[in-house]
Design a protein around this motif. Structure first.
Motif, PDB file in Angstrom:
ATOM      1  N   UNK A 106      92.400  15.600  55.823  1.00 57.46           N
ATOM      2  CA  UNK A 106      91.676  16.871  55.795  1.00 57.46           C
ATOM      3  C   UNK A 106      91.058  17.125  54.420  1.00 57.46           C
ATOM      4  N   UNK A 107      90.265  16.160  53.951  1.00 57.29           N
ATOM      5  CA  UNK A 107      89.620  16.306  52.658  1.00 57.29           C
ATOM      6  C   UNK A 107      88.104  16.212  52.825  1.00 57.29           C
ATOM      7  N   UNK A 108      87.380  16.697  51.818  1.00 55.87           N
ATOM      8  CA  UNK A 108      85.924  16.649  51.812  1.00 55.87           C
ATOM      9  C   UNK A 108      85.430  16.176  50.444  1.00 55.87           C
ATOM     10  N   UNK A 109      84.318  15.460  50.487  1.00 58.56           N
ATOM     11  CA  UNK A 109      83.623  15.070  49.251  1.00 58.56           C
ATOM     12  C   UNK A 109      84.520  14.318  48.274  1.00 58.56           C
ATOM     13  N   UNK A 110      85.406  13.491  48.799  1.00 58.71           N
ATOM     14  CA  UNK A 110      86.293  12.726  47.930  1.00 58.71           C
ATOM     15  C   UNK A 110      85.726  11.326  47.704  1.00 58.71           C
ATOM     16  N   UNK A 111      86.121  10.712  46.591  1.00 56.47           N
ATOM     17  CA  UNK A 111      85.604   9.409  46.200  1.00 56.47           C
ATOM     18  C   UNK A 111      86.755   8.507  45.787  1.00 56.47           C
ATOM     19  N   UNK A 112      86.868   7.356  46.465  1.00 56.41           N
ATOM     20  CA  UNK A 112      87.903   6.382  46.137  1.00 56.41           C
ATOM     21  C   UNK A 112      87.195   5.067  45.817  1.00 56.41           C
TER      22      UNK A 112
END
Length: 406
Positions: A106-112
């Motif tokens: 349930x995350x948004x706009x994340x970068x891995x």
């Protein structure tokens, strides 16, 4: 009144000689929007929970060791988290929950990005997440059996995600999508997976561009999805009794174009595929170029090069509700008296030996035998043995040069 700009986000450093010596402590103390810089060293930490916007940057040699018991990082119910440059080891395995090097829920706009994952069940797992980027990661799984091996990159539900330029190997599936829409998979390399290089189900309006899928247990499987684009991909060296370069099952309104299928047991397998285009592909040196089941209808197969396959096409029906035209078939031995580049006679797609092989599995032992050769000679003499509808009405005399106008 003078309005001063906001202060820059806080920077927290983590190292063995720093004031803060663990990543967990740094996350707990960090304010939303802060940056955490992790210096080189091994950090024996697990289930590092991130529930606020943070940037975590690793120096070369920064290792998170989860000890084989839990996840590495657990990101949930937040946005704008970045995790970059870590080596993450030994995320555990469980039959009751998904444990991963990076687990995001349930995350948004994340970068891995630019992470290295080793000795972990799942590599990067996104659940119910939107507009995230997973890019430049190097993930090697722990291959055991399909039942107790996770996927390199796994997405369950979500939309608008980008999976790009990852190197993936020795997992169950290299990339797995389920209920994921409007996303892009591009320039990834997925190889030596136990099952599929790419596997997605019930995922609509996704684009798969310039990926390489090779030497996997069963190639790539695309199932129960609409409006799919698969362009400029390479499917190669997927061999075995049930291996496909690309398996298409219950697919609608999709485009399979400019791909290469080489050295697979089956180049393309189609079942329940409708109203789609298979165009401008190179299909060569496979066991079967095409296996088109009777449930595949109203598809257009055009401008493909089909070269040096053991069988050009097999099917389980005498009907053909698909359009084949303007393809190059290396097995075609017709003439072009008017020199327009198109054969004067249609190319019959099936052969009697391929029909026997499709209907009697044990007949595989007769492949390349004199008996199968006799079958095909009989069929050429008596072409009514194969359905008149299975043919390319306008076969090309020369292969299409890619990049040329078609």
């Amino acid at each position: 009144m003078v309005h001063l700009p906001p202060p820059p986000p806080a920077l927290i450093e983590v190292c063995q000689t720093c004031e803060i010596k663990t990543i967990g402590e740094a996350i707990a103390k960090a304010k939303p929007g802060a940056t955490i810089r992790v210096r080189s060293g091994t950090y024996a930490e697990t289930a590092l929970v991130i529930d606020k916007p943070l940037t975590l940057l690793a120096d070369p040699g920064a290792i998170v060791d989860a000890g084989g018991k839990n996840t590495g990082f657990r990101v949930h119910h937040t946005a704008d988290v970045k995790i970059d440059g870590f080596e993450i080891r030994s995320a555990g395995f469980s039959y009751t929950q998904e444990l991963a090097a990076i687990y995001a829920d349930s995350v948004k706009n994340c970068t891995f990005t630019h992470n290295r994952v080793r000795e972990s069940s799942f590599g990067i797992y996104l659940a119910a997440s939107e507009n995230c980027t997973v890019s430049g990661n190097d993930i090697v799984g722990v291959p055991k059996s399909e039942a107790n091996t996770g996927n390199c990159i796994h997405l369950w539900r979500g939309k608008g995600n980008t999976i790009s330029e990852n190197r993936l190997s020795h997992c169950r599936d290299g990339i797995y999508f389920e209920f994921v829409t409007d996303s892009v998979i591009q320039r990834n390399e997925s190889h030596h997976q136990l099952r599929y290089g790419l596997h997605f189900m019930s995922s609509h309006r996704n684009r798969y561009l310039s990926n390489r899928f090779y030497s996997c247990g069963a190639g790539v499987a695309v199932m129960y999805s609409d409006d799919v684009q698969m362009l400029d991909n390479d499917f190669s060296d997927n061999t075995g009794p049930a291996a496909y370069g690309l398996l298409l099952k219950e697919i609608r309104r999709s485009e399979i174009s400019r791909n290469t299928f080489v050295h697979n047991s089956v180049g393309v397998y189609m079942e329940g595929m409708t109203r789609s285009k298979i165009e401008n592909n190179d299909i060569r040196d496979n066991g079967w170029a095409l296996r088109v089941m009777g449930s595949a209808e109203n598809n257009v197969f055009r401008h493909n090069n089909v070269i040096a396959n053991t069988f050009d096409m097999t099917t389980n029906t005498s009907f053909n509700e698909n359009l084949f035209e303007f393809n190059y078939w290396s097995a075609y031995d017709g003439y072009d008296f008017n020199q327009d580049g198109i054969g004067d006679q249609p190319f019959r797609l099936g052969s009697l030996s391929s029909v026997v092989l499709e209907r009697v599995d044990s007949s595989f032992i007769l492949l390349h035998s004199l008996l199968f050769e006799l079958f095909d000679r009989i069929e050429r003499s008596l072409p009514e043995l194969i359905s008149e509808r299975l043919k390319d009405e306008r076969p090309l005399m020369l292969p299409i040069k890619r990049g040329a106008a078609t």
